[in-house]
Write an enzyme that holds these catalytic residues in place. Sequence first.
Site, PDB file in Angstrom:
ATOM      1  N   GLY A   1       0.807  -1.223   0.000  1.00 46.59           N
ATOM      2  CA  GLY A   1       0.000   0.000   0.000  1.00 46.59           C
ATOM      3  C   GLY A   1       0.832   1.261   0.000  1.00 46.59           C
ATOM      4  O   GLY A   1       1.638   1.489   0.910  1.00 46.59           O
TER       5      GLY A   1
ATOM      6  N   GLY B   1      -0.396   4.374   0.200  1.00 45.12           N
ATOM      7  CA  GLY B   1      -1.274   5.472   0.631  1.00 45.12           C
ATOM      8  C   GLY B   1      -0.532   6.362   1.606  1.00 45.12           C
ATOM      9  O   GLY B   1       0.708   6.361   1.665  1.00 45.12           O
ATOM     10  N   PHE B   2      -1.278   7.106   2.431  1.00 46.77           N
ATOM     11  CA  PHE B   2      -0.653   8.033   3.380  1.00 46.77           C
ATOM     12  C   PHE B   2       0.290   7.299   4.320  1.00 46.77           C
ATOM     13  O   PHE B   2       1.398   7.769   4.600  1.00 46.77           O
ATOM     14  CB  PHE B   2      -1.724   8.760   4.202  1.00 46.77           C
ATOM     15  CG  PHE B   2      -2.421   9.839   3.426  1.00 46.77           C
ATOM     16  CD1 PHE B   2      -1.828  11.071   3.257  1.00 46.77           C
ATOM     17  CD2 PHE B   2      -3.665   9.628   2.869  1.00 46.77           C
ATOM     18  CE1 PHE B   2      -2.445  12.086   2.550  1.00 46.77           C
ATOM     19  CE2 PHE B   2      -4.303  10.629   2.162  1.00 46.77           C
ATOM     20  CZ  PHE B   2      -3.694  11.860   1.995  1.00 46.77           C
TER      21      PHE B   2
ATOM     22  N   VAL C   1      -2.286  -7.560  -4.210  1.00 55.32           N
ATOM     23  CA  VAL C   1      -1.936  -8.580  -3.208  1.00 55.32           C
ATOM     24  C   VAL C   1      -3.166  -9.424  -2.927  1.00 55.32           C
ATOM     25  O   VAL C   1      -4.249  -8.897  -2.627  1.00 55.32           O
ATOM     26  CB  VAL C   1      -1.405  -7.933  -1.915  1.00 55.32           C
ATOM     27  CG1 VAL C   1      -1.217  -8.985  -0.835  1.00 55.32           C
ATOM     28  CG2 VAL C   1      -0.085  -7.235  -2.194  1.00 55.32           C
TER      29      VAL C   1
ATOM     30  N   GLU D   1     -18.980  17.541   1.379  1.00 53.53           N
ATOM     31  CA  GLU D   1     -18.140  18.262   0.406  1.00 53.53           C
ATOM     32  C   GLU D   1     -18.663  18.075  -1.011  1.00 53.53           C
ATOM     33  O   GLU D   1     -18.715  19.010  -1.802  1.00 53.53           O
ATOM     34  CB  GLU D   1     -16.686  17.803   0.543  1.00 53.53           C
ATOM     35  CG  GLU D   1     -16.082  18.307   1.851  1.00 53.53           C
ATOM     36  CD  GLU D   1     -14.672  17.820   2.173  1.00 53.53           C
ATOM     37  OE1 GLU D   1     -14.092  18.359   3.118  1.00 53.53           O
ATOM     38  OE2 GLU D   1     -14.170  16.904   1.511  1.00 53.53           O
TER      39      GLU D   1
ATOM     40  N   ASP E   1      -5.423   3.303   8.182  1.00 53.32           N
ATOM     41  CA  ASP E   1      -6.845   2.962   8.327  1.00 53.32           C
ATOM     42  C   ASP E   1      -7.091   1.492   8.662  1.00 53.32           C
ATOM     43  O   ASP E   1      -8.087   1.145   9.287  1.00 53.32           O
ATOM     44  CB  ASP E   1      -7.586   3.261   7.011  1.00 53.32           C
ATOM     45  CG  ASP E   1      -7.936   4.731   6.862  1.00 53.32           C
ATOM     46  OD1 ASP E   1      -7.576   5.521   7.757  1.00 53.32           O
ATOM     47  OD2 ASP E   1      -8.573   5.076   5.854  1.00 53.32           O
TER      48      ASP E   1
ATOM     49  N   ALA F   1      -6.289  10.894   7.572  1.00 55.23           N
ATOM     50  CA  ALA F   1      -4.901  10.882   7.100  1.00 55.23           C
ATOM     51  C   ALA F   1      -3.864  11.002   8.238  1.00 55.23           C
ATOM     52  O   ALA F   1      -2.824  10.332   8.195  1.00 55.23           O
ATOM     53  CB  ALA F   1      -4.702  11.999   6.080  1.00 55.23           C
ATOM     54  N   GLN F   2      -4.127  11.855   9.230  1.00 59.30           N
ATOM     55  CA  GLN F   2      -3.093  12.122  10.239  1.00 59.30           C
ATOM     56  C   GLN F   2      -2.625  10.882  11.014  1.00 59.30           C
ATOM     57  O   GLN F   2      -1.414  10.663  11.140  1.00 59.30           O
ATOM     58  CB  GLN F   2      -3.554  13.231  11.193  1.00 59.30           C
ATOM     59  CG  GLN F   2      -3.199  14.629  10.709  1.00 59.30           C
ATOM     60  CD  GLN F   2      -1.706  14.811  10.439  1.00 59.30           C
ATOM     61  OE1 GLN F   2      -0.851  14.359  11.190  1.00 59.30           O
ATOM     62  NE2 GLN F   2      -1.384  15.463   9.334  1.00 59.30           N
TER      63      GLN F   2
HETATM   64  C1  LIG Z   1     -13.286  10.555  -0.580  1.00 59.62           C
HETATM   65  C2  LIG Z   1     -12.428  10.607   0.641  1.00 59.62           C
HETATM   66  C3  LIG Z   1     -12.203  11.808   1.286  1.00 59.62           C
HETATM   67  C4  LIG Z   1     -11.403  11.869   2.426  1.00 59.62           C
HETATM   68  N1  LIG Z   1     -11.185  13.077   3.025  1.00 59.62           N
HETATM   69  C5  LIG Z   1     -10.347  13.159   4.081  1.00 59.62           C
HETATM   70  C6  LIG Z   1     -10.015  14.416   4.661  1.00 59.62           C
HETATM   71  O1  LIG Z   1     -10.526  15.462   4.237  1.00 59.62           O
HETATM   72  N2  LIG Z   1      -9.130  14.438   5.706  1.00 59.62           N
HETATM   73  C7  LIG Z   1      -8.563  13.289   6.179  1.00 59.62           C
HETATM   74  O2  LIG Z   1      -7.732  13.359   7.093  1.00 59.62           O
HETATM   75  N3  LIG Z   1      -8.870  12.086   5.670  1.00 59.62           N
HETATM   76  C8  LIG Z   1      -9.732  12.000   4.618  1.00 59.62           C
HETATM   77  N4  LIG Z   1     -10.030  10.774   4.085  1.00 59.62           N
HETATM   78  C9  LIG Z   1      -9.464   9.569   4.706  1.00 59.62           C
HETATM   79  C10 LIG Z   1      -8.015   9.375   4.308  1.00 59.62           C
HETATM   80  O3  LIG Z   1      -7.885   9.461   2.915  1.00 59.62           O
HETATM   81  C11 LIG Z   1      -7.568   8.022   4.828  1.00 59.62           C
HETATM   82  O4  LIG Z   1      -7.676   8.019   6.223  1.00 59.62           O
HETATM   83  C12 LIG Z   1      -6.125   7.736   4.421  1.00 59.62           C
HETATM   84  O5  LIG Z   1      -6.035   7.640   3.018  1.00 59.62           O
HETATM   85  C13 LIG Z   1      -5.636   6.439   5.065  1.00 59.62           C
HETATM   86  O6  LIG Z   1      -4.345   6.168   4.632  1.00 59.62           O
HETATM   87  P1  LIG Z   1      -3.862   4.657   4.432  1.00 59.62           P
HETATM   88  O7  LIG Z   1      -2.448   4.746   3.999  1.00 59.62           O
HETATM   89  O8  LIG Z   1      -4.217   3.871   5.621  1.00 59.62           O
HETATM   90  O9  LIG Z   1      -4.772   4.087   3.239  1.00 59.62           O
HETATM   91  P2  LIG Z   1      -4.910   4.601   1.734  1.00 59.62           P
HETATM   92  O10 LIG Z   1      -4.463   5.996   1.598  1.00 59.62           O
HETATM   93  O11 LIG Z   1      -6.306   4.259   1.338  1.00 59.62           O
HETATM   94  O12 LIG Z   1      -3.891   3.682   0.917  1.00 59.62           O
HETATM   95  C14 LIG Z   1      -4.068   2.311   0.742  1.00 59.62           C
HETATM   96  C15 LIG Z   1      -3.248   1.859  -0.454  1.00 59.62           C
HETATM   97  O13 LIG Z   1      -3.230   0.450  -0.483  1.00 59.62           O
HETATM   98  C16 LIG Z   1      -3.437  -0.006  -1.811  1.00 59.62           C
HETATM   99  N5  LIG Z   1      -4.041  -1.353  -1.708  1.00 59.62           N
HETATM  100  C17 LIG Z   1      -5.102  -1.716  -0.962  1.00 59.62           C
HETATM  101  N6  LIG Z   1      -5.347  -3.033  -1.060  1.00 59.62           N
HETATM  102  C18 LIG Z   1      -4.398  -3.514  -1.913  1.00 59.62           C
HETATM  103  C19 LIG Z   1      -4.128  -4.816  -2.427  1.00 59.62           C
HETATM  104  N7  LIG Z   1      -4.844  -5.890  -2.062  1.00 59.62           N
HETATM  105  N8  LIG Z   1      -3.101  -4.953  -3.308  1.00 59.62           N
HETATM  106  C20 LIG Z   1      -2.357  -3.874  -3.689  1.00 59.62           C
HETATM  107  N9  LIG Z   1      -2.567  -2.631  -3.212  1.00 59.62           N
HETATM  108  C21 LIG Z   1      -3.578  -2.451  -2.344  1.00 59.62           C
HETATM  109  C22 LIG Z   1      -4.348   1.037  -2.420  1.00 59.62           C
HETATM  110  O14 LIG Z   1      -4.253   1.048  -3.843  1.00 59.62           O
HETATM  111  C23 LIG Z   1      -3.828   2.315  -1.780  1.00 59.62           C
HETATM  112  O15 LIG Z   1      -2.828   2.934  -2.557  1.00 59.62           O
HETATM  113  C24 LIG Z   1     -10.836  10.686   2.937  1.00 59.62           C
HETATM  114  C25 LIG Z   1     -11.071   9.467   2.297  1.00 59.62           C
HETATM  115  C26 LIG Z   1     -11.845   9.423   1.150  1.00 59.62           C
HETATM  116  C27 LIG Z   1     -12.082   8.111   0.454  1.00 59.62           C
END
Ligand SMILES: Cc1cc2nc3c(=O)[nH]c(=O)nc-3n(C[C@H](O)[C@H](O)[C@H](O)COP(=O)(O)OP(=O)(O)OC[C@H]3O[C@@H](n4cnc5c(N)ncnc54)[C@H](O)[C@@H]3O)c2cc1C
Length: 425
Positions: free
Chosen positions: A15, A17-18, A83, A174, A305, A322-323
């Site tokens: 992943g 992501g953030f 994955v 939003e 998350d 995100a934080q």
């Molecule tokens: C529409 C929307 C608006 C949001 N607005 C806000 C906001 O204003 N403020 C805020 O703080 N938070 C906001 N959030 C929440 C925030 O985006 C999440 O809390 C944050 O992205 C979590 O980070 P993460 O790294 O845990 O997961 P993510 O950022 O979701 O990253 C997960 C990554 O894992 C990858 N992945 C997942 N499963 C697999 C797999 N099986 N195989 C390969 N890759 C995989 C995905 O492609 C992705 O790149 C929002 C979320 C959404 C959907």
Amino acid sequence: MNLPNTDQKRIVVIGGGFAGISLVKKLKDLEAQIVMIDRHNYHTFQPLLYQVSTSGLEPDSIAYPIRKILKELDNFYFRLAEVEKIDPVRKEVVTSIGVISFDYLIIATGTKTNYFNNETIANNAMPMKTVPQALNIRSLILQNFEKADDTLDELERKALLNFCIVGAGPTGVELAGALAELKQNVFPKDYKHLDIKEMQIYLFEGGPRVLPPMSETASKKATEFLNKLGVHIHLNTIVTNYDGETVSLKNGTSMQSKNFIWSAGVTGAAIAGFDANSLMERLNRYKVNNYNQIDGYDDIFAIGDIAYMETEDFPKGHPQVAQPAIQQGENLAKNLRNLLANKPLKAFKYNDKGTMATVGRNKAVVDLEKLKFGGFLAWFIWMFVHLMALVGFRNRVIVFFNWAYNYINYDKAARLIVRPYTTKD
Ligand SMILES: Cc1cc2nc3c(=O)[nH]c(=O)nc-3n(C[C@H](O)[C@H](O)[C@H](O)COP(=O)(O)OP(=O)(O)OC[C@H]3O[C@@H](n4cnc5c(N)ncnc54)[C@H](O)[C@@H]3O)c2cc1C
């Protein structure tokens, strides 16, 4: 998988992501082989996805190539793959392009849309978790306006111009605000022969107020803003079904709509392979200790998350925003360095910097620990924080320019159907 053999420890991160990115960024010069796997070759700034859906921004200003973000690391390998399974005993990850073994595994897979087991809604609703999904929504909105402009059937036109958003969390609020601004400022100029008053925006929320995760003050302010923009807010209202035509509510009423956007909840994107004890089943999040180690494992971690960590301050786990994801990534980077140096681990402590949401031009709400407010200042802070949080200088400049242009011209310029919506991605 084609990766060089090495005597160094292999750290696999699932992943980008953030959480995953903030972790790996801090692993520069670590004596280890670092492999990141993601199904996308880019990092998505999810908080601004709604602006892509509503023609405010192009997707390339809120997404950034993972290889480019992490180009400073010499010991880093990216693999584009899905994955499928993890074997925690053999210490292997099964992916769509092969199997990879690990010394340390970090799961940072975030969440996926939760339809609460309603197959019909899952098949017909528009979710908004990824860039392709945001582009689908943008195309759907514009395609439906094109059809509405041409149809002679009054009922069909009404359905094409009815917008239903389910879930009044920050995303739903939003999105509703941005659609209302399109109705106010943009569509009347594009569709001069349509009666734009026929466009209706409905926001359905099962709970008693909008923005449930935020304060009462924020909720009241946001309701006021949405009312001003003409959004119909339906609280304590459960949507029971949507078959592509009819939105059904628990109170027995229904309405016709061709635009049904689902922002009612998420569930963890957990990967198969762990036994039930490692998972908080109701939420699909991995149970982790204060060091983000998954219950029962010393060398497998979950961050962001997907991680469920109970602490005194957060007895129901950290909020899925995100934080905590960024901060857990940074803390785990320190701990991986500690592990390789045989030093003790440092427990994670969340520093809550507050929450915010925007409803539209000059309208946002901010919740800080001691101060809660809404209006122009909140909107300005919202813009500044989001601009600074974007990855890459180029993206910041483009987003800033777009926002300035939109603000001055009351416009949202990305109204292109470059990728016609046919079926869900
Ligand atoms: C529409 C929307 C608006 C949001 N607005 C806000 C906001 O204003 N403020 C805020 O703080 N938070 C906001 N959030 C929440 C925030 O985006 C999440 O809390 C944050 O992205 C979590 O980070 P993460 O790294 O845990 O997961 P993510 O950022 O979701 O990253 C997960 C990554 O894992 C990858 N992945 C997942 N499963 C697999 C797999 N099986 N195989 C390969 N890759 C995989 C995905 O492609 C992705 O790149 C929002 C979320 C959404 C959907």
